[in-house]
Write a protein that holds these residues in place. Structure first.
Motif, PDB file in Angstrom:
ATOM      1  N   ASP A  29       2.877   5.697  -7.697  1.00  0.00           N
ATOM      2  CA  ASP A  29       3.013   4.588  -8.442  1.00  0.00           C
ATOM      3  C   ASP A  29       2.756   3.218  -7.630  1.00  0.00           C
ATOM      4  O   ASP A  29       3.310   2.765  -6.841  1.00  0.00           O
ATOM      5  N   THR A  31       2.543   0.075  -9.110  1.00  0.00           N
ATOM      6  CA  THR A  31       3.056  -1.046  -9.748  1.00  0.00           C
ATOM      7  C   THR A  31       3.846  -1.941  -8.904  1.00  0.00           C
ATOM      8  O   THR A  31       3.509  -3.259  -8.968  1.00  0.00           O
ATOM      9  N   PRO A  32       4.602  -1.377  -8.118  1.00  0.00           N
ATOM     10  CA  PRO A  32       5.589  -2.362  -7.031  1.00  0.00           C
ATOM     11  C   PRO A  32       4.553  -3.043  -5.971  1.00  0.00           C
ATOM     12  O   PRO A  32       4.780  -4.242  -5.669  1.00  0.00           O
ATOM     13  N   GLU A  35       2.602  -5.666  -7.762  1.00  0.00           N
ATOM     14  CA  GLU A  35       3.500  -7.020  -8.179  1.00  0.00           C
ATOM     15  C   GLU A  35       3.832  -7.821  -6.841  1.00  0.00           C
ATOM     16  O   GLU A  35       3.702  -9.039  -6.839  1.00  0.00           O
ATOM     17  N   GLN A  36       3.839  -7.200  -5.689  1.00  0.00           N
ATOM     18  CA  GLN A  36       4.039  -7.813  -4.429  1.00  0.00           C
ATOM     19  C   GLN A  36       3.000  -8.422  -3.881  1.00  0.00           C
ATOM     20  O   GLN A  36       3.060  -9.417  -3.431  1.00  0.00           O
TER      21      GLN A  36
END
Length: 470
Positions: A29, A31-32, A35-36
């Motif tokens: 995944d 997504t984290p 975003e970071q």
């Protein structure tokens, strides 16, 4: 039994769904990570002012794309004013990433080359003028600086810890589409590309297109492990072969540019070539490996350290040289004055040479053979007529001997591509000091076995191999 048969399709369907669910669960995944990391990734555009009336603004190269795609991208990008003395609007050229809260940015040299103005657009759409701190064309790394504080920064990883097959992710601005995210795997490490001797590239299958250049390549921990730099393409777009500069190499360059504005690299002063199967046989090696020394530059570190033409370098400071391209990567990473221990094969025997690494000169100089002179000697066995080098030629090329090819007839020499003007310095691992020595060695050449010949052409030396039939 009929009931059992009717249940089989349903059971197979459940098994397939279970396998699909397991496969999806195994996919990472991203997504984290996105975003970071995204806030520290920037878009870079440049303007180049020309003396002509119409100024030219660098923009992504759309040539080679299918007409429909090219038309779509041209419509998607802002139109530029035409004619007169007006400056065209800057278009997105590439990407970069912030490595310090006070505004230092890494990108590619080719992204900002010849730019008169560099604009950095942050993730919040704000734009800042950037100053060029330094650039290194040899590694295609550039360092920029914008005025700011508490800017978002990327986490830096170690490219040497990457493994082939690992997931990696790129964030950049392909064709001007800011913060586009693509993912793939590491296809190979330590790749060498033509005319790129000092970068052991990371090869990936991450989709990289014009505009991604200079952007970061992340591992799954959200750490930058490379700078996306080049693609292999025949269409102008992505074809599954992308190359990134290892972050270890890039940061070494960046730190030197920040400290002194220039980059210092180690230098041996040799011309090397790959060892293929035939060369390995001719030099008595068990397998093709190492870097074959085709030329030793006068008064260079290698010459002072005892390296000779025909040596095959197998390792440096304990690091094996499997491919000849491994040697420039290792040497370039050393500082001038560093000590180096080389393991070489010479005359079929292993030996260790210790030397001091020099500083890589700014320019390499090659020579070209002048008019031939001396006495002529014909070798019917190889199909060449040779003459001895003049004293002036020996001085020019720093040679103690050798012969110049005056004419090439039908025979082995023509088949292996020898040309008039080529200088032969070694034959069958023996130095050629005169036309007579050449004739004697040629006459005694073995049959049906790989034989090496060192040839100097336009100042560049190389070993070639051939076989004489019965």
């Amino acid at each position: 039994m009929p009931r059992l048969k009717s249940c089989l399709p349903i059971l197979a369907a459940f098994l397939l769904l279970g396998q699909m669910a397991t496969a999806q669960a195994d996919l990472p995944d991203f997504t984290p990570l996105v975003e970071q990391a995204s806030p520290a990734v920037v878009n870079i555009s440049t303007t180049q002012k020309l003396p002509a009336k119409a100024a030219v603004v660098n923009q992504p190269d759309l040539e080679g794309l299918p007409p429909a795609l090219r038309e779509f991208f041209e419509r998607s990008m802002p139109q530029q004013p035409r004619g007169g003395d007006r400056q065209r609007e800057a278009q997105s050229l590439g990407s970069g990433f912030i490595i310090s809260p006070d505004g230092y940015i890494l990108t590619n040299n080719h992204v900002i080359a010849d730019a008169d103005e560099i604009i950095v657009r942050l993730s919040d759409r704000s734009e800042l003028k950037a100053k060029l701190v330094g650039t290194d064309p040899r590694t295609d790394v550039a360092v920029l600086k914008v005025e700011g504080k508490d800017l978002p920064v990327v986490k830096l990883g170690k490219s040497e810890d990457l493994k082939v097959g690992a997931w990696v992710l790129a964030i950049g601005s392909p064709f001007g589409f800011d913060h586009s995210v693509t993912a793939g795997i590491v296809s190979a490490k330590g790749r060498s590309l033509p005319n790129e001797n000092y970068v052991p590239f990371i090869q990936t299958d991450v989709a990289i297109n014009p505009g991604n250049s200079g952007g970061p390549l992340f591992n799954l921990a959200g750490e930058v492990v490379g700078i996306n730099s080049q693609i292999f393409t025949r269409s102008g777009g992505f074809m599954g072969l992308s190359f990134a500069i290892p972050i270890d190499v890039a940061m070494d360059v960046a730190n030197q540019l920040k400290a002194s504005g220039k980059v210092s690299r180690g230098w041996l002063g040799v011309v090397i070539q790959e060892v293929n199967k035939d060369l390995a046989e001719s030099f008595g090696l068990d397998k093709p490996a190492g870097a074959l020394v085709a030329q030793v530059l006068d008064d260079g570190p290698a010459a002072k350290g005892g390296i000779q033409v025909g040596d095959v370098i197998l390792s440096m400071n304990g690091h094996p040289i499997d491919m000849s391209a491994d040697l420039p990567h290792l040497v370039g990473g050393l500082k001038a004055g560093s000590k180096a221990s080389l393991e070489v094969i010479r005359d079929g025997k292993r030996k260790t040479l210790d030397l001091t690494v020099g500083a890589l000169p700014d320019d390499d100089k090659d020579g070209t053979p002048g008019p031939v002179g001396g006495s002529e000697h014909s070798s019917n066995r190889l199909g060449v007529s040779v003459v001895e080098l003049t004293d002036e030629q020996k001085k020019t090329f720093d040679l103690k001997g050798g012969v110049v090819i005056k004419d090439v007839q039908d025979g082995p020499a023509a088949l292996i591509g020898l040309q008039p003007g080529d200088v032969i310095t070694h034959l069958n691992n023996q130095p050629i000091t005169s036309a007579k020595v050449f004739a004697d060695v040629a006459q005694a050449l073995p049959k049906n076995r790989s034989v090496s010949m060192r040839v100097l052409r336009q100042g560049r030396a190389t070993f070639i191999t051939f076989k004489l039939a019965e």
